[in-house]
Design an enzyme around this catalytic site. Structure first.
Site, mmCIF file in Angstrom:
data_model
loop_
_atom_site.group_PDB
_atom_site.id
_atom_site.type_symbol
_atom_site.label_atom_id
_atom_site.label_comp_id
_atom_site.label_asym_id
_atom_site.label_seq_id
_atom_site.Cartn_x
_atom_site.Cartn_y
_atom_site.Cartn_z
ATOM 1 N N ASP A 41 2.992 10.055 11.204
ATOM 2 C CA ASP A 41 2.176 8.847 11.134
ATOM 3 C C ASP A 41 0.797 9.084 11.749
ATOM 4 O OD1 ASP A 41 1.912 5.926 10.730
ATOM 5 O OD2 ASP A 41 1.831 5.856 12.918
ATOM 6 N N GLU A 43 0.268 11.579 7.171
ATOM 7 C CA GLU A 43 -0.593 10.490 6.696
ATOM 8 C C GLU A 43 -2.013 10.739 7.194
ATOM 9 O OE1 GLU A 43 -1.214 5.674 7.266
ATOM 10 O OE2 GLU A 43 -0.452 6.899 8.885
#
Ligand code: CA
Length: 523
Positions: A221, A257
């Site tokens: 993330d 990401e």
């Protein structure tokens, strides 16, 4: 006698289902996969408390396998203070709303039995402000006198985060003190100092914990915010993590990401990471959506194929082993059925474009039935629509979800309809699985006379396979004479309404006929 007849009939039916149930396809066991992103809370509730859970997901593995997926990405499952769980309070457990570690181990075992890999969200740009590390650090800072410097020998956690007395952009105040801490996303998410060797050791131990349990990799993330504003430092941090994981677990899969431009993503590939989500192609402003929106303009199809080639070669310059990670939508973006409205044909065709790209294609849960949802994040994370009567397994909406209007049928109805979005996705994934070169081949754009036609040449080993797509609402007769496709045969086809257009994809004397938004594999 009647019972005997029924028994014979039943045995024959089982046999014929096996015989007619489609050919068995052996998909290579590597990191080129077709992933299904699942928000556990909104997926399937096994115990009737209205919250989706791990045992519920385990119950739906057959569904996921039948669709053709061989990978799932679970949004965060560790204990957390929020409904979305992107702020972790304990990296060694499962949030009690979702189940237990034992439930998770059963999920892993059952997924692996079905050839499905499981990757989980790994959120370490920040922890929760309720994580014990952060709480101890704040409690210690509050004991300091004005101007007194913290001593990491007394409280090592003061160096786990970025504390200062000046504050600044992206900083929040430590209540009851003159200290501030970096919290780029929100005060409940204090940023970790990923240059602290002790923090790195903690994160290495956490990676070991999950990988040794059998998890197949991580979705990392917010890699762009590890050190906000510094690509070179983020690449360094990512390189450390990739090296650590790959040394101990060479087959593990890592996808990051990095919500940014082509140039930034290319730079991040220098870390050696397997995959980075292809944002320039995904989301409502990405190339996958824009080409479909411009369907029939006579040029966008051809330029899409060329763009595929350019982007792939650019990524490979910094990481020759990279595996592209295309997607249409995820939990942060609006759902694609809204962007590609009003026609179901465009939604299906967008899905095919994503699923026919090289790399590991990602599909967000509910996308396969054309679920809608945009605006507030909660709206993008609506309950999976299993059945029209909303009973079995249906979860409650996330707190504060707005009124999300749905246009397409629930899954149970779509499963019975050969023309449904569900059946189109299933057929598209089946084609992806049948031809290993679709995910693994290197891509080259081939330009034909008609600029609505997308031709992607996939080179895999010695062979070239062509994916040909009609990016328009008109039937096309495409002459392949004199092109490199001359002499090819149609191997598989995909049409948006098989009940009316079955068999309309044909090749006669090097003229290929494609219905509106028709897709075929030729070689
Ligand atoms: Ca539940």
């Amino acid at each position: 006698m009647k019972r005997l007849f029924c028994l014979i009939l039943a045995v024959c039916m089982v046999f014929s289902m096996t015989a007619c149930g489609g050919e068995k396809v052996e998909v290579p066991d590597d990191n080129y996969r077709t992933y299904y992103e699942v928000f556990v809370r909104s997926y399937y509730d096994s115990d009737g408390d209205g919250i989706g859970d791990i045992p519920g997901l385990t119950q739906k593995l057959d569904y996921i396998q039948e669709l053709g997926f061989n990978g799932i990405w679970l949004m965060p499952i560790m204990p957390s203070m929020t409904y979305h769980k992107y702020d972790v309070t304990d990296y060694y457990s499962i949030d009690s709303e979702y189940g237990t570690l034992d439930d998770f181990k059963v999920l892993l075992e059952e997924a692996h039995k079905r050839g499905i890999n499981v990757i989980i969200d790994m959120v370490f740009n920040h922890t929760s402000s309720e994580h014990p590390w952060f709480k101890e650090a704040c409690n210690y800072l509050k004991t300091l006198d004005q101007g007194e410097q913290p001593d990491a020998a007394v409280c090592p956690y003061v160096e786990y985060y970025n504390f200062n007395r000046e504050g600044g952009s992206g900083y929040s105040v430590v209540d009851g003190s003159d200290w501030y801490y970096e919290s780029v996303f929100w005060y409940g998410m204090p940023d970790l100092d990923l240059y602290n060797p002790e923090v790195r050791k903690e994160l290495e131990d956490i990676a070991d914990f999950w990988l040794s349990m059998g998890v197949d990799g991580f979705r990392l993330d917010a890699a762009k915010e590890y050190v906000t504003g510094s690509t070179s430092k983020n690449v360094e941090i990512l390189s450390w993590y990739v090296d650590y994981v790959k040394t101990g677990y060479p087959d593990a899969y890592l996808v990051a990401e990095v919500w940014d431009t082509l140039e930034t993503i290319t730079a991040f590939y220098e870390s050696g990471i397997d995959s980075i989500f292809n944002y320039p192609f995904g989301n409502n402003d990405g190339k996958l959506v824009s080409v479909v929106k411009k369907a029939g303009d006579g040029k966008s199809g051809a330029s899409f194929a060329t763009a595929l080639e350019t982007v792939e070669s650019q990524f490979k310059e910094t990481n020759p082993n990279m595996i592209d990670a295309p997607f249409l939508s995820n939990h942060d973006t609006g759902r694609i059925a809204g962007f590609l409205a009003p026609t179901q044909e465009k939604i299906k065709f967008g899905g095919a474009l994503n699923l026919l790209m090289s790399g590991s294609s990602f599909v967000y849960y509910g996308e396969e039935i054309g679920m809608k949802g945009s605006g507030a994040d909660e709206n993008k994370r609506a309950p999976m629509r299993w059945s029209a009567d909303g009973s079995e397994g249906m979860t409650n909406p996330p707190p504060n979800m707005g009124d999300v209007k749905q246009k397409y049928d629930t899954l149970d109805i779509q499963m019975e309809d050969v023309d449904s979005i569900y059946n189109y996705y299933k057929n598209a994934i089946a084609i992806r699985n049948k031809y290993p070169e679709i995910a693994r081949g290197s891509q080259r754009g081939v330009t034909l006379e008609d600029g609505d036609i997308i031709v992607i040449a996939k080179t895999y080993g010695e062979e070239v396979t062509y994916v040909v797509l009609n990016n328009s609402e008109a039937e096309k007769n495409i002459s392949l004479s004199g092109t490199e496709l001359e002499g090819c045969k149609v191997k598989s086809s995909l049409v948006t309404t098989p009940s009316t257009q079955e068999g309309t994809i044909s090749m006669e004397e090097d003229t290929l006929t494609l219905p509106p938004f028709g897709v075929c594999i030729i070689k």
